[in-house]
Design an enzyme around this catalytic site. Structure first.
Site, PDB file in Angstrom:
ATOM      1  N   THR A 127       0.824  -1.201   0.000  1.00 45.10           N
ATOM      2  CA  THR A 127       0.000   0.000   0.000  1.00 45.10           C
ATOM      3  C   THR A 127       0.860   1.254   0.000  1.00 45.10           C
ATOM      4  O   THR A 127       1.997   1.248   0.518  1.00 45.10           O
ATOM      5  CB  THR A 127      -0.910   0.013   1.240  1.00 45.10           C
ATOM      6  OG1 THR A 127      -1.540   1.290   1.376  1.00 45.10           O
ATOM      7  CG2 THR A 127      -0.117  -0.255   2.515  1.00 45.10           C
ATOM      8  N   TYR A 150      -1.692   0.216  10.569  1.00 42.02           N
ATOM      9  CA  TYR A 150      -1.957  -0.521   9.328  1.00 42.02           C
ATOM     10  C   TYR A 150      -0.754  -0.440   8.399  1.00 42.02           C
ATOM     11  O   TYR A 150      -0.285  -1.463   7.869  1.00 42.02           O
ATOM     12  CB  TYR A 150      -3.196   0.029   8.638  1.00 42.02           C
ATOM     13  CG  TYR A 150      -3.333  -0.434   7.202  1.00 42.02           C
ATOM     14  CD1 TYR A 150      -3.600  -1.770   6.906  1.00 42.02           C
ATOM     15  CD2 TYR A 150      -3.175   0.464   6.147  1.00 42.02           C
ATOM     16  CE1 TYR A 150      -3.707  -2.199   5.588  1.00 42.02           C
ATOM     17  CE2 TYR A 150      -3.282   0.039   4.832  1.00 42.02           C
ATOM     18  CZ  TYR A 150      -3.553  -1.293   4.552  1.00 42.02           C
ATOM     19  OH  TYR A 150      -3.656  -1.706   3.243  1.00 42.02           O
TER      20      TYR A 150
END
Length: 325
Positions: A127, A150
């Site tokens: 990501t 995250y």
């Protein structure tokens, strides 16, 4: 090729399986544990509806930590690892334990499997959150500095991939996705929430001033690039950004939605959020060079397709809930 896709019932995973099956020489195994997260089970079932009866697709509902690799990996050529718990804001606090289990431990377990039963490529879906706050276009050589747990969990997965590549020659490729959107998007993601609020005549909450920008990537553009990794030469060991065709601010996106629905949308400004960069902008030069990647879908067309999908999803939800699939 025999291809394993983890997270196959998810937003990007289900689109990727469909893209891979367009090549008649591919057999695809979809693996998904239906781990409790922002995507409800009925939505995962809907994501799989077009795949479950495909003659070259098989589905395994099992957690990565419980898979018997000797029964699965010896016949696999390519692994796409998309299974993960997503979400920035929800990764703070006690829920981080689920990120550790599903993003870190599960990745290490898969790498162990690929060490014991070698594959031709293991493609790890990461990501843009690993970069943190950056100015201007972001290329893959910039240092990583995630702003959320995250992002830390996904960066740890990247580092585990490098460890197994160095010590055991596991052939890894890392892809960093930039704000993927489109049909089947998770309900917790901004565009899905915006459209849902419009459908229910509720004001759209905007964090901060709405001037924050994102490099938006339409899901079908994204999976064309991802699928190409299976065929590409000279990609093993590479980290590659997968960005979109059009950057825009949150308020720009609201303006497009207003054009699509033909009316003014009520918005409600709320406190700024944290854990996310103010701007993202992908340098996709490497994806263009190595994968022949050229995103095609702009925001207006992409948001229109997502809006139509959410309207259809709302209509079909009772039928899917009562389905035996």
């Amino acid at each position: 090729m025999q291809i394993l896709v983890t997270g196959a019932a998810g937003f990007i995973g289900s689109h990727l399986c469909e893209q891979l099956l367009q090549d008649e020489s591919n057999q695809v195994i979809g693996l998904d544990a239906f781990v409790q997260s922002a995507t409800p089970d009925w939505m995962r079932k809907r994501n799989l509806r077009g795949l479950l009866h495909h003659p070259r697709f098989s589905f395994v509902q099992q957690h990565l930590l419980e898979v018997s690799w000797e029964s699965l990996l010896p016949k696999v050529d390519i692994v796409y690892h998309l299974a993960a718990i997503p979400g920035v804001r929800s990764s703070f606090g006690r829920d981080f334990e689920t990120y550790v289990t599903n993003n870190i431990l599960a990745t290490q377990c898969l790498l162990e499997g690929c060490r014991q039963y070698p594959v031709k490529k293991l493609i790890y879906a990461s990501t843009s959150s690993v970069y943190g706050e950056k100015t201007g276009q972001v290329n893959e050589l910039l240092p990583t500095d995630p702003l959320s747990p995250y992002g830390v969990s996904k960066l740890t997965g990247e580092q585990l991939c490098h460890v197994y590549a160095h010590n055991d020659q596991v052939p890894i490729v890392i892809l960093r996705f930039f704000t993927v959107y489109g049909p089947r998007q998770r309900p917790d993601m901004a565009f899905h929430r915006f459209i849902d609020h419009i459908m229910h005549s509720k004001p759209i909450p905007i964090y901060g001033d709405g001037q924050q920008t994102r490099d938006f990537t339409f899901v079908k553009d994204c999976v064309r690039a991802v699928a190409q990794v299976a065929y590409a030469d000279n990609v093993i060991g590479e980290t590659i950004n997968i960005g979109g065709k059009e950057r825009a601010s949150v308020l720009d996106c609201i303006s497009i939605l207003e054009q699509l629905v033909g009316k003014k949308i009520n918005i409600q400004f709320i406190r700024p959020t944290y854990g996310e960069p103010r701007h993202t902008w992908a340098d996709i030069t490497k994806a263009q060079s190595l994968l022949g990647y050229e995103p095609k879908i702009g925001l207006y067309q992409g948001l229109e397709q997502e809006m139509l999908d959410i309207y259809e999803m709302t209509t079909l939800k009772p039928l899917i809930n009562n389905s035996s699939e």
